[in-house]
Design a protein around this motif. Structure first.
Motif, PDB file in Angstrom:
ATOM      1  N   UNK A 151     -37.638  16.893  14.577  1.00  0.00           N
ATOM      2  CA  UNK A 151     -37.415  16.988  14.981  1.00  0.00           C
ATOM      3  C   UNK A 151     -36.014  16.975  13.713  1.00  0.00           C
ATOM      4  N   UNK A 152     -35.700  17.172  12.873  1.00  0.00           N
ATOM      5  CA  UNK A 152     -34.991  16.963  11.573  1.00  0.00           C
ATOM      6  C   UNK A 152     -34.524  18.007  11.157  1.00  0.00           C
ATOM      7  N   UNK A 153     -36.029  19.051  11.586  1.00  0.00           N
ATOM      8  CA  UNK A 153     -35.186  20.478  10.297  1.00  0.00           C
ATOM      9  C   UNK A 153     -35.443  21.767  12.124  1.00  0.00           C
ATOM     10  N   UNK A 154     -36.743  21.889  11.953  1.00  0.00           N
ATOM     11  CA  UNK A 154     -36.103  23.149  12.934  1.00  0.00           C
ATOM     12  C   UNK A 154     -35.567  22.415  14.191  1.00  0.00           C
ATOM     13  N   UNK A 155     -35.389  21.665  15.183  1.00  0.00           N
ATOM     14  CA  UNK A 155     -35.221  21.771  16.340  1.00  0.00           C
ATOM     15  C   UNK A 155     -33.517  21.610  15.740  1.00  0.00           C
ATOM     16  N   UNK A 156     -32.849  20.146  15.970  1.00  0.00           N
ATOM     17  CA  UNK A 156     -31.549  19.927  15.393  1.00  0.00           C
ATOM     18  C   UNK A 156     -31.262  21.580  15.005  1.00  0.00           C
ATOM     19  N   UNK A 157     -31.324  21.814  13.887  1.00  0.00           N
ATOM     20  CA  UNK A 157     -31.124  22.679  13.070  1.00  0.00           C
ATOM     21  C   UNK A 157     -30.505  23.836  14.171  1.00  0.00           C
ATOM     22  N   UNK A 158     -32.018  24.531  15.043  1.00  0.00           N
ATOM     23  CA  UNK A 158     -32.303  25.491  15.727  1.00  0.00           C
ATOM     24  C   UNK A 158     -31.365  25.531  16.879  1.00  0.00           C
ATOM     25  N   UNK A 159     -31.724  24.362  17.359  1.00  0.00           N
ATOM     26  CA  UNK A 159     -30.665  24.592  18.687  1.00  0.00           C
ATOM     27  C   UNK A 159     -29.480  24.519  17.905  1.00  0.00           C
ATOM     28  N   UNK A 160     -28.911  23.788  17.539  1.00  0.00           N
ATOM     29  CA  UNK A 160     -27.657  23.987  17.160  1.00  0.00           C
ATOM     30  C   UNK A 160     -26.894  25.082  17.280  1.00  0.00           C
ATOM     31  N   UNK A 161     -27.255  26.335  15.861  1.00  0.00           N
ATOM     32  CA  UNK A 161     -27.171  27.385  15.231  1.00  0.00           C
ATOM     33  C   UNK A 161     -27.313  27.877  17.012  1.00  0.00           C
ATOM     34  N   UNK A 162     -28.152  27.546  17.809  1.00  0.00           N
ATOM     35  CA  UNK A 162     -28.168  29.075  18.974  1.00  0.00           C
ATOM     36  C   UNK A 162     -27.043  28.912  19.833  1.00  0.00           C
ATOM     37  N   UNK A 163     -27.004  27.762  20.314  1.00  0.00           N
ATOM     38  CA  UNK A 163     -25.823  27.257  20.851  1.00  0.00           C
ATOM     39  C   UNK A 163     -24.463  27.765  20.077  1.00  0.00           C
ATOM     40  N   UNK A 164     -24.768  27.583  19.227  1.00  0.00           N
ATOM     41  CA  UNK A 164     -23.058  27.187  18.993  1.00  0.00           C
ATOM     42  C   UNK A 164     -22.295  28.540  18.128  1.00  0.00           C
ATOM     43  N   UNK A 165     -23.200  29.081  16.945  1.00  0.00           N
ATOM     44  CA  UNK A 165     -23.209  30.070  16.853  1.00  0.00           C
ATOM     45  C   UNK A 165     -23.645  31.545  17.842  1.00  0.00           C
ATOM     46  N   UNK A 166     -24.954  31.656  18.178  1.00  0.00           N
ATOM     47  CA  UNK A 166     -25.658  32.980  18.487  1.00  0.00           C
ATOM     48  C   UNK A 166     -24.820  32.713  20.332  1.00  0.00           C
ATOM     49  N   UNK A 167     -24.567  31.485  21.203  1.00  0.00           N
ATOM     50  CA  UNK A 167     -24.340  31.527  22.216  1.00  0.00           C
ATOM     51  C   UNK A 167     -22.449  31.606  21.338  1.00  0.00           C
TER      52      UNK A 167
END
Length: 448
Positions: free
Chosen positions: A399-415
């Protein structure tokens, strides 16, 4: 022990009545705690504007990181105390209380000293905008001074909640909240102390509350069998090992979430002061819901802990069901309010036209955060109540690392969604603990 005025037996009687009676003072005290944090933002936003709001938002994020040890170890102590109350182990209870006080206050001193010397590095790490840097430094430095009060209050509250007492922590928070709100207006609006005034208001309120709490416990020391003599504060090796074995995963969980949120905030801050100020509004709104739902979660965890200590396993599903239902109702109400009256809500924080013009993008992330907070009641009620340190560590990583940072990066930067993508990713990650807690509950291993 059930007859002791400072200890309440949560293993007998109506589950919903006990749960919500225990949660109600926590609900109100956490609401007050949220309000006096929000008041900082409101007063500063109305008097100074976007740069001041940015400073309070960023300084608040930094402070949240610095308190991860207090949150983790006090939560661990609460679970352990609840189990000791349930099993009526008075000697272990006394040793746990003394060890907790010494451990947490020592941590507060070390963290304060280290962070004082790393203050510039911390603000640069989160991409503090140049326009609000000086304000943010003032706010952060003053809050660092007050860390000992935050850590100390967490110890006192954890002890009382573990013993089934939620009314007195409410009283202590009420003192801090009232003082903070009054001093905010006096320092910022009248004495023109700017952002530093808001920080001093918070520290003074917390400090007075903590000192009063200690004085109160000392006067009533006989009612929970801790004498407050110097020798009683010498850490017990067995209890220290027990607290740290559970506290480290809980602290890592708190730290992982705080750090991931800070990473997301740093990405948002790179888009400028307006984005940072909007993030501050979202953070305070989320905090309000998170703290309120945390009241039910905390009550559920204490009840689960006591009932597991007493081996009354049949009451645990009822506790979780009622807790989750109460949190969901709360989330639905809050979601309806922000969906129907967004301009009214945002306007409470600032009159800055530029900030208000862009604030509508946080409506959906806020609602998702509300719902995620509701599901966490079930998850952490069973995980924290059972004292499962390994599972807490798993939640911290997923929750704290993989999902939170990963999803934020995916939607914010990658998309390419920018700040809105960061906020959406962070909100979606909040549902991860529910799935982990659900699997753990279905396994039945919480009965061990």
């Amino acid at each position: 022990m059930a007859k002791n005025s400072m200890v309440k037996d949560l293993t007998v009687g109506s589950v919903p009545k006990l749960l919500f009676t225990f949660a109600a003072p926590l609900f109100i005290s956490n609401a007050l705690q949220a309000v006096y944090n929000i008041v900082d933002m409101v007063v500063v936003g109305q008097v100074i504007g976007g740069t001041g709001m940015s400073a309070v938002a960023i300084g608040g994020n930094v402070l949240q990181i610095l308190t991860f040890l207090a949150m983790g170890f006090s939560s661990a102590g609460q679970v352990i105390i609840a189990r000791e109350v349930g099993s009526n182990d008075k000697m272990a209870l006394r040793k746990t209380i003394g060890t907790m006080f010494t451990l947490l206050l020592s941590m507060a001193l070390v963290v304060s000293i280290v962070c004082f010397f790393l203050r510039d590095w911390l603000l640069n790490l989160v991409n503090t905008p140049a326009e609000s840097y000086a304000y943010t430094m003032d706010y952060t430095l003053i809050c660092i001074v007050g860390l000992v009060f935050i850590y100390g209050y967490n110890v006192v509250s954890a002890i009382m909640r573990g013993m089934g007492d939620s009314k007195r922590p409410f009283m202590f928070v009420a003192i801090a909240a009232i003082m903070n709100m009054i001093l905010d207006v006096i320092f910022v609006a009248y004495f023109k102390m700017e952002v530093a005034g808001a920080a001093w208001a918070t520290v003074i309120g917390q400090g007075f509350s903590f000192i009063y709490a200690i004085f109160y416990l000392y006067r009533h020391r006989d009612t929970f069998e801790f004498d407050f003599k110097p020798k009683s504060f010498i850490p017990d090796k067995k209890m220290l090992k027990r607290i740290t074995s559970l506290g480290i995963p809980m602290a890592l969980q708190s730290a992982a979430i705080s750090i991931s949120m800070t990473v997301v905030a740093a990405w948002v801050n790179s888009f400028g002061v307006i984005a940072s100020a909007i993030a501050g509004i979202l953070g305070k709104i989320n905090m309000m819901m998170g703290i309120l739902s945390n009241a039910v979660t905390t009550a559920a965890a204490s009840m689960v802990g006591q009932n597991l200590g007493a081996r009354k396993y049949d009451r645990v599903p009822k506790i979780l069901l009622w807790g989750a239902s109460g949190s969901l109702v709360l989330a639905i109400i809050c979601s309806a309010i922000i969906w129907k009256f967004p301009n009214v809500i945002f306007g409470l924080f600032t009159k800055d036209a530029a900030v208000l013009a862009g604030a509508s993008v946080i409506i959906l992330p806020a609602i998702l955060n509300f719902m995620g907070a509701a599901t966490r009641c079930f998850a952490f009620g069973i995980i924290n109540g059972s004292g499962n340190s390994k599972l807490n560590l798993a939640v911290a990583i997923l929750d704290g690392v993989i999902s939170r940072i990963g999803l934020a990066y995916l939607l914010g930067w990658a998309m390419g969604m920018g700040p809105q993508g960061f906020w959406l990713g962070d909100a979606l990650a909040g549902f991860v603990p529910f799935f982990i807690g659900g699997i753990f509950y279905a396994s039945g291993k919480w009965k061990a």
